[in-house]
Design a protein around this motif. Sequence first.
Motif, PDB file in Angstrom:
ATOM      1  N   SER A   2     -41.810  33.800 108.002  1.00 57.18           N
ATOM      2  CA  SER A   2     -41.499  33.706 106.575  1.00 57.18           C
ATOM      3  C   SER A   2     -41.354  35.099 105.968  1.00 57.18           C
ATOM      4  CB  SER A   2     -42.595  32.938 105.843  1.00 57.18           C
ATOM      5  OG  SER A   2     -43.786  33.685 105.805  1.00 57.18           O
ATOM      6  N   LYS A   3     -40.643  35.150 104.883  1.00 58.36           N
ATOM      7  CA  LYS A   3     -40.448  36.411 104.167  1.00 58.36           C
ATOM      8  C   LYS A   3     -41.736  36.796 103.451  1.00 58.36           C
ATOM      9  CE  LYS A   3     -36.037  37.018 104.997  1.00 58.36           C
ATOM     10  NZ  LYS A   3     -35.552  38.136 105.770  1.00 58.36           N
ATOM     11  N   ARG A   4     -41.928  38.100 103.334  1.00 56.63           N
ATOM     12  CA  ARG A   4     -43.106  38.649 102.664  1.00 56.63           C
ATOM     13  C   ARG A   4     -42.627  39.446 101.449  1.00 56.63           C
ATOM     14  NH1 ARG A   4     -47.671  38.656 106.005  1.00 56.63           N
ATOM     15  NH2 ARG A   4     -48.483  40.617 105.165  1.00 56.63           N
ATOM     16  N   LYS A  26     -41.060  30.934  93.020  1.00 59.83           N
ATOM     17  CA  LYS A  26     -41.551  29.675  93.595  1.00 59.83           C
ATOM     18  C   LYS A  26     -40.695  28.477  93.203  1.00 59.83           C
ATOM     19  CE  LYS A  26     -46.382  30.840  94.414  1.00 59.83           C
ATOM     20  NZ  LYS A  26     -47.788  30.571  94.050  1.00 59.83           N
ATOM     21  N   THR A  30     -39.437  28.335  99.009  1.00 59.68           N
ATOM     22  CA  THR A  30     -40.776  28.031  99.499  1.00 59.68           C
ATOM     23  C   THR A  30     -41.005  28.789 100.806  1.00 59.68           C
ATOM     24  OG1 THR A  30     -39.947  26.097 100.692  1.00 59.68           O
ATOM     25  CG2 THR A  30     -40.802  25.730  98.467  1.00 59.68           C
ATOM     26  N   GLY A  31     -42.228  28.750 101.273  1.00 60.15           N
ATOM     27  CA  GLY A  31     -42.539  29.388 102.542  1.00 60.15           C
ATOM     28  C   GLY A  31     -42.572  30.897 102.486  1.00 60.15           C
ATOM     29  N   VAL A  32     -42.787  31.440 101.303  1.00 65.35           N
ATOM     30  CA  VAL A  32     -42.835  32.882 101.112  1.00 65.35           C
ATOM     31  C   VAL A  32     -44.297  33.300 100.989  1.00 65.35           C
ATOM     32  CG1 VAL A  32     -42.298  34.731  99.467  1.00 65.35           C
ATOM     33  CG2 VAL A  32     -40.588  33.002  99.985  1.00 65.35           C
ATOM     34  N   LYS A  33     -44.636  34.437 101.553  1.00 65.42           N
ATOM     35  CA  LYS A  33     -45.982  34.981 101.400  1.00 65.42           C
ATOM     36  C   LYS A  33     -45.926  36.104 100.377  1.00 65.42           C
ATOM     37  CE  LYS A  33     -49.936  36.858 103.851  1.00 65.42           C
ATOM     38  NZ  LYS A  33     -50.963  36.105 103.197  1.00 65.42           N
ATOM     39  N   TYR A  34     -46.809  36.047  99.397  1.00 65.02           N
ATOM     40  CA  TYR A  34     -46.892  37.071  98.354  1.00 65.02           C
ATOM     41  C   TYR A  34     -48.106  37.947  98.630  1.00 65.02           C
ATOM     42  CZ  TYR A  34     -43.724  33.876  96.041  1.00 65.02           C
ATOM     43  OH  TYR A  34     -42.659  33.067  95.760  1.00 65.02           O
ATOM     44  N   ILE A  35     -47.898  39.247  98.608  1.00 62.01           N
ATOM     45  CA  ILE A  35     -48.989  40.193  98.758  1.00 62.01           C
ATOM     46  C   ILE A  35     -49.027  41.004  97.467  1.00 62.01           C
ATOM     47  CG2 ILE A  35     -49.974  42.100 100.072  1.00 62.01           C
ATOM     48  CD1 ILE A  35     -47.438  39.940 101.732  1.00 62.01           C
ATOM     49  N   GLU A  56     -48.235  46.255 104.900  1.00 62.32           N
ATOM     50  CA  GLU A  56     -48.242  44.788 104.767  1.00 62.32           C
ATOM     51  C   GLU A  56     -46.933  44.149 105.228  1.00 62.32           C
ATOM     52  OE1 GLU A  56     -50.923  43.190 104.084  1.00 62.32           O
ATOM     53  OE2 GLU A  56     -52.181  44.809 103.307  1.00 62.32           O
ATOM     54  N   CYS A  58     -43.908  44.041 103.986  1.00 63.55           N
ATOM     55  CA  CYS A  58     -43.141  43.296 102.990  1.00 63.55           C
ATOM     56  C   CYS A  58     -41.648  43.554 103.184  1.00 63.55           C
ATOM     57  CB  CYS A  58     -43.574  43.686 101.580  1.00 63.55           C
ATOM     58  SG  CYS A  58     -45.218  43.076 101.174  1.00 63.55           S
TER      59      CYS A  58
END
Length: 154
Positions: A2-4, A26, A30-35, A56, A58
């Motif tokens: 998934s994309k970061r 959002k 979907t399926g995105v990771k947020y840092i 991280e 990204c």
Amino acid sequence: MSKRIGICSTTFARFDMASAAIKQIKKQVTGVKYIERYVPGVKDLPVAAKKLIEEENCDIVMAFGMPGGEKIDKLCAHEASTGLIQAQLMTNTHILEVFVHEDEGKDEKDLKELAYNRATQHADNLVKMLFKPEAMKKEAGTGVREGRENKGPL
């Protein structure tokens, strides 16, 4: 994989643009990771963004800040912007600078609306850049602007 998406914002900002942007993203993917990382002011954003990319992993970063309206604040914003550009060049990764200067608003209501619009419209840009690059091409030369009315093509 998934994309970061890296999100860095400042405690000096008077509106939580980061949360508005995340909600907007959002709605579309979907399926995105947020840092997320938070720093005191705009001059702290370049290293935070660079660390999000290098440490991280990204794929893209949004950097949110709300510089004040004084001459010194404009200088600090310029320095922060230069640092963000340098971080992009050093990492070959886009960092979307989302700054709203306090003196851009006619009053507090207008400033809040501007901050929300700029954050969500840049979030839309992020989605296009990362997931729908053909959409960005369609907008080339159309005078699109974030936060206020579009200028339109010539």
